[in-house]
Scaffold this motif. Structure first.
Motif, PDB file in Angstrom:
ATOM      1  N   VAL A   7      -8.247   4.866 -32.711  1.00 11.59           N
ATOM      2  CA  VAL A   7      -7.764   3.887 -33.689  1.00 11.59           C
ATOM      3  C   VAL A   7      -8.436   4.174 -35.034  1.00 11.59           C
ATOM      4  CG1 VAL A   7      -7.209   2.126 -31.995  1.00 11.59           C
ATOM      5  CG2 VAL A   7      -9.519   2.218 -32.932  1.00 11.59           C
ATOM      6  N   ASP A  51     -13.335   3.673 -31.014  1.00 12.01           N
ATOM      7  CA  ASP A  51     -13.171   2.793 -32.173  1.00 12.01           C
ATOM      8  C   ASP A  51     -14.366   2.913 -33.116  1.00 12.01           C
ATOM      9  OD1 ASP A  51     -13.261   0.517 -33.901  1.00 12.01           O
ATOM     10  OD2 ASP A  51     -11.853  -0.507 -32.584  1.00 12.01           O
ATOM     11  N   TYR A  61      -9.155  -4.863 -30.591  1.00 11.67           N
ATOM     12  CA  TYR A  61      -8.910  -3.753 -29.661  1.00 11.67           C
ATOM     13  C   TYR A  61      -9.670  -3.962 -28.356  1.00 11.67           C
ATOM     14  CZ  TYR A  61      -6.924  -1.188 -33.644  1.00 11.67           C
ATOM     15  OH  TYR A  61      -6.150  -0.793 -34.714  1.00 11.67           O
TER      16      TYR A  61
END
Length: 243
Positions: A7, A51, A61
């Motif tokens: 991400v 992340d 998330y």
């Protein structure tokens, strides 16, 4: 082969992580997402999520990964106490590697700091200086705080009680029980940290300098690979590296 979701893929760190994945023959890129992309729509395309975004995005998330029983590697820093509690709670259900710095060198440095603090810490004034690029928004860095925590724990101190963040004006003489922090922001510095132990007649300095974000990316990918087969729990890079 482990499939990784990245991400924040359009950012500098995201791009570096993707490059690291492509250079590693033990993992593959399952999906790359950025702002506006729906993680729920691609849950079948990855095993582990990496992340390095912002606390508020990371927690979103994390919630999705927890619900989907997916592992997650968190390199984001700047969480408040409530955010840290959410990470701890999620780790009761899924495997989580959470570290303020994924660098192998930094995590070796943490081990050296523990050793140094136990040997000379009681006889030293301890100061931590960190430098990062102009875009870094949290200060001190998560890595600097982790270094302070390691030193404080080795000395039986509570960092929240003994930390001093910057100095200004006229003060009392320095209290040896405190741990000082200084922050520098400028240019394109990837990350530099120095912990100094000031004693009478000598000084010990332990320094780590990162010249490329690839050090953090490689550590995160290594953590992703390590997570395969791990049970639910909160892990650090010390666990990943068996330190």
């Amino acid at each position: 082969m482990i499939k990784i979701a990245v991400v924040g893929s359009a950012g500098r760190m995201g791009q570096t992580i993707i490059e690291s994945i492509n250079q590693n023959d033990k993992v593959s890129l399952g999906i790359a997402l950025d702002k506006g992309d729906d993680l729920n729509a691609v849950l079948d395309q990855f095993d582990v999520l990496i992340d390095f975004t912002r606390p508020e995005a990371t927690l979103d998330y994390l919630k999705i990964c927890q619900q989907a029983e997916k592992s997650i590697v968190i390199g984001t820093t700047g969480f408040d106490d409530a955010g840290l509690e959410l990470i701890n709670n999620a780790a009761k259900n899924i495997p989580v590697v959470f570290a303020p710095n994924m660098s192998v060198g930094v995590n070796l440095t943490l081990k050296l700091l523990d050793m140094a603090a136990k040997v000379i810490g009681e006889d030293a004034d301890i100061e931590i200086v960190e430098a990062h690029h102009r875009y870094k928004v949290d200060a001190p860095s998560g890595t600097a705080l982790k270094m302070g925590e390691v030193v404080a724990n080795a000395l039986g101190r509570d960092l929240s009680q003994c930390a001093v963040y910057g100095r200004e004006g006229i003060e009392e003489p320095r209290d040896r029980q405190t741990i000082g922090f200084s922050t520098i922001r400028g240019g394109d510095v990837v990350g530099e940290h120095t912990v100094s132990f000031f004693m009478e007649g000598e000084r010990v300095e332990i320094t780590h300098k990162a010249s490329s974000r690839m050090t953090f990316a490689n550590g995160a990918v290594r953590a992703s690979s390590w997570l395969e087969g791990q049970s639910a729990g909160l892990y650090s890079m010390q666990n990943v590296l068996d330190l």
